[in-house]
Design a protein around this motif. Structure first.
Motif, short mmCIF file in Angstrom:
data_model
loop_
_atom_site.label_atom_id
_atom_site.label_comp_id
_atom_site.label_asym_id
_atom_site.label_seq_id
_atom_site.Cartn_x
_atom_site.Cartn_y
_atom_site.Cartn_z
N THR A 10 -7.40 2.11 -0.71
CA THR A 10 -7.03 2.48 -2.18
C THR A 10 -6.65 3.81 -1.64
OG1 THR A 10 -9.22 0.97 -3.47
CG2 THR A 10 -7.94 3.22 -4.22
N VAL A 11 -5.88 4.37 -2.55
CA VAL A 11 -5.02 5.66 -2.41
C VAL A 11 -5.29 6.96 -3.85
CG1 VAL A 11 -3.43 5.14 -1.06
CG2 VAL A 11 -2.80 5.28 -3.45
N PRO A 70 -4.03 -1.13 -4.76
CA PRO A 70 -3.03 -1.40 -4.55
C PRO A 70 -3.34 -3.36 -4.77
CG PRO A 70 -3.66 -1.60 -2.41
CD PRO A 70 -4.78 -0.71 -2.97
N PRO A 71 -2.38 -4.34 -5.06
CA PRO A 71 -2.97 -5.56 -5.42
C PRO A 71 -3.06 -6.30 -3.94
CG PRO A 71 -1.06 -5.52 -6.00
CD PRO A 71 -0.88 -3.62 -5.91
N SER A 72 -3.79 -7.17 -3.68
CA SER A 72 -4.42 -7.78 -2.29
C SER A 72 -4.73 -9.21 -3.06
CB SER A 72 -5.03 -7.01 -1.96
OG SER A 72 -5.32 -7.56 -0.74
N PRO A 73 -4.36 -9.70 -2.29
CA PRO A 73 -5.42 -11.24 -1.71
C PRO A 73 -7.03 -11.25 -1.45
CG PRO A 73 -3.62 -11.41 -0.06
CD PRO A 73 -3.22 -10.69 -1.40
N ALA A 93 0.72 -1.20 -0.14
CA ALA A 93 0.21 -0.08 -0.39
C ALA A 93 0.91 1.25 -0.02
CB ALA A 93 -0.70 -0.08 0.82
N GLY A 94 2.25 0.90 0.97
CA GLY A 94 2.44 2.43 0.63
C GLY A 94 3.77 2.54 -0.22
N TYR A 95 3.64 1.35 -1.32
CA TYR A 95 4.50 1.13 -2.56
C TYR A 95 3.80 2.53 -3.07
CZ TYR A 95 6.25 0.12 -6.86
OH TYR A 95 7.49 -0.44 -8.47
N VAL A 96 2.25 2.14 -3.69
CA VAL A 96 0.82 2.32 -4.85
C VAL A 96 1.16 3.82 -4.33
CG1 VAL A 96 -1.48 1.98 -5.00
CG2 VAL A 96 -0.10 0.42 -4.91
N LEU A 97 0.93 4.63 -3.10
CA LEU A 97 1.21 5.69 -2.85
C LEU A 97 2.25 6.33 -3.27
CD1 LEU A 97 -0.18 7.89 -1.28
CD2 LEU A 97 1.36 7.55 0.60
N THR A 98 3.27 5.64 -2.70
CA THR A 98 4.43 6.10 -3.81
C THR A 98 4.49 6.60 -5.55
OG1 THR A 98 6.24 5.66 -1.94
CG2 THR A 98 7.35 6.53 -4.02
#
Length: 113
Positions: free
Chosen positions: A102-103, A90-93, A35-40
């Motif tokens: 979601t960001v 973000p991808p998630s199972p 989730a942090g990577y997706v925010l970046t």
């Protein structure tokens, strides 16, 4: 002092019982990192879109071009005046968890005249 056989068995059972808890904690930590990577990624895409807008180029295409393929496919890019917003999931199972994480990131620029 030596341990009795019962104490060794209890320690083994406790160690084995803690494995699922450790796996769950690891999965939660990994999901938060994603989730942090997706925010970046969203921040960078919004900034690229705003810079393109300031230069008189299409902001949506510039924002989408900065994202990796898996993120660009699900990205929502909107442009209103000088604001470029990028929304990523973000991808998630676990689908419900992905929705909750979601960001949205926005960047502003003065459009070229």
């Amino acid at each position: 002092m030596s341990r009795g056989r019962g104490q060794e068995g209890q320690a083994t059972v406790e160690a084995v019982a803690s494995i699922p808890l450790l796996l769950l904690a690891g999965a939660v930590a990994l999901q938060l990192l994603v989730a942090g990577y997706v925010l970046t990624l969203a921040d960078g895409a919004a900034e690229a879109g705003a810079l393109a807008l300031a230069a008189g180029r299409p902001a949506r295409e510039a924002a989408a071009a900065t994202l990796p393929g898996w993120a660009a496919d699900g990205a929502e890019v909107s442009v209103r005046g000088g604001e470029v917003s990028v929304r990523l999931r973000p991808p998630s199972p676990v689908p419900g968890l992905a929705d909750a994480l979601t960001v949205t990131s926005s960047a502003f620029a003065r459009p070229a005249r």
